[in-house]
Scaffold this active site. Structure first.
Site, PDB file in Angstrom:
ATOM      1  CB  THR A 134     -21.965  43.580 -17.022  1.00  0.00           C
ATOM      2  OG1 THR A 134     -22.620  42.434 -17.550  1.00  0.00           O
ATOM      3  CG2 THR A 134     -22.729  44.834 -17.443  1.00  0.00           C
ATOM      4  CG  ASP A 135     -19.980  38.003 -18.356  1.00  0.00           C
ATOM      5  OD1 ASP A 135     -20.028  37.661 -17.163  1.00  0.00           O
ATOM      6  OD2 ASP A 135     -20.645  37.452 -19.244  1.00  0.00           O
ATOM      7  CG  LEU A 136     -15.305  41.183 -21.142  1.00  0.00           C
ATOM      8  CD1 LEU A 136     -15.138  41.881 -22.483  1.00  0.00           C
ATOM      9  CD2 LEU A 136     -14.283  40.075 -20.992  1.00  0.00           C
ATOM     10  N   GLY A 170     -14.830  40.997 -14.243  1.00  0.00           N
ATOM     11  CA  GLY A 170     -13.525  40.363 -14.181  1.00  0.00           C
ATOM     12  C   GLY A 170     -12.418  41.360 -13.870  1.00  0.00           C
TER      13      GLY A 170
END
Length: 423
Positions: free
Chosen positions: A195-197, A200
């Protein structure tokens, strides 16, 4: 070969074996995002990854950090004072500026920078940017063309907007963890910070859409995305399964929730994956296994039946595959035109000849560490390719140059430095 620039006008060429060498000065080619100035006020993963992808494509990304640097510089895997492996991983190709935004003088410098910028990316908790005085409403009043991208845990609106957000929390709340892991087992986090990537990547998508819209309207806009929404958006199969079958998605190990067989199987020396789900590939897979009779078995004679009876099909296949090493089965699948692949460890994946040939392992010179490795950019472009120009900046290494670009004289810069507004 995979060409990559580093420094001003130098090019590195990487062989298919992954070895990189400097081939000397070369006129830089036009870059896809040449002329786009991006202010990167982010830290840790989602925001820095977003800004780095823009930098790879030629954007002038200015990494703005507080005095002492962002927290990631001091994370585990610190390689030298103020230089950590996680920081290097998502901050290449950027220039570095140290600016104390807790001081009004620092905010004034940022306002001047924002007036020259095309894009600003921040990942503060919602409300913090406004409290500091650098929110979209404030900065766009001076620069109506500014594209302001906010990446947060849950977005700028909604009942959870004020919550802090981390990849683990977003994976859990978006349903990803409930649908990951072994069947009947405990929820499992995806091994990479998906979910971070994902946030982004969606940030890059939103920014570039806003750049295109600005060509039509002449105005910038606010781009708002979040880790939580990234997790939901990437759950396309899972949402589909629930909405159209009424089944609650659950962990299936390596199996696919809408196709079978599409999973990993055991060989005598490890595991390999096979995608033989459709009615063209399944008979070929059965033939190479010597299991031709399964094709007409009423339990397995259609995708729907194979999916329904997947737990019965799996042991029948593995009873055969366990008898030979994975290289044997991969060769058989290749010959039969059945998609298959080994399950690699991370070192094996990085060392794979195809990863090397595609430029996914790069090396760049670092002023104190020598040559350091990093992942290449996964997007290849024939005319305006991504460029691996330089490693992540040392803390504040471009502060003076950036301030001079704003028109500040040496005396003004010295005064800001003396007051510890910049460093």
């Amino acid at each position: 070969m995979y060409a990559a620039h580093h420094g001003r006008g130098n090019t590195v060429t990487c062989t298919t074996g992954g070895e990189c060498y400097d081939v000397g000065p070369m006129a830089p080619s036009p870059r896809a995002l040449d002329g786009l100035r991006v202010l990167d006020l982010t830290q840790v993963m989602a925001g820095p990854f977003c800004a780095m992808l823009l930098a790879d494509m030629g954007a002038d990304v200015i990494k703005i950090e507080p005095p002492g640097g962002e927290a990631t510089r001091g994370m585990d895997l610190e390689l030298a004072p103020g230089v950590s492996a996680p920081f290097l991983a998502v901050n290449r190709n950027k220039r570095g500026l140290v600016l104390d935004l807790k001081r009004p003088e620092g905010v004034a410098v940022l306002e001047r920078l924002a007036a020259t910028a095309d894009v600003l990316i921040e990942n503060y908790r919602p409300g913090v940017a406004k409290r500091i005085g650098i929110d979209y409403a404030k900065l766009s009043a001076t620069n109506p063309r500014l594209i302001y991208c906010s990446i947060s845990g849950f977005g700028q609106t909604g009942p959870y907007a004020d919550r802090g957000g981390y990849d683990l929390i977003a994976q859990g709340m978006s349903g990803i963890m409930s649908a990951t892991g072994s069947e009947g087992g405990a929820p499992v986090k995806v091994g990479v910070p998906i979910t971070d990537l994902g946030a982004g990547l969606f940030g890059v998508f939103g920014i570039l859409c806003a750049v295109r819209a600005r060509h039509l309207t002449g105005r910038g806009q606010l781009v708002d995305t979040s880790l939580f929404e990234a997790g939901l958006a990437l759950s396309a199969w899972e949402a589909t399964e629930y909405w159209f079958t009424g089944q609650v998605p659950r962990g299936l190990g390596t199996a696919h929730r809408l196709n079978a067989p599409y999973q990993a199987f055991r060989a005598s020396d490890g595991h390999f994956t096979v995608g033989a789900a459709n009615n063209n590939l399944f008979p070929r897979f059965c033939a190479l296994l010597g299991l031709d009779h399964l094709v007409k078995d009423p339990r397995f004679d259609s995708v729907a039946h194979r999916l329904k009876n997947r737990t019965a099909l799996e042991p029948l296949i593995e009873a055969v595959t366990i008898g030979q090493p994975r290289a044997h089965w991969l060769a058989k699948c290749e010959e039969a035109g059945v998609p298959a692949g080994p399950i690699y460890s991370v070192p094996e994946a990085l060392d794979d000849a195809h990863a090397r040939a595609r430029g996914m392992v790069q090396e760049l010179p670092h002023p104190t560490l020598g040559r350091v490795k990093g992942l290449g950019n996964p997007v290849k472009m024939s005319a305006t390719p991504p460029v691996m120009a330089k490693v992540a900046p040392a803390l504040g290494e471009d502060t003076d140059a950036i301030l001079r670009e704003l028109g500040l004289g040496d005396g003004e810069i010295a005064a800001l430095r003396a007051d510890k507004v910049v460093a």
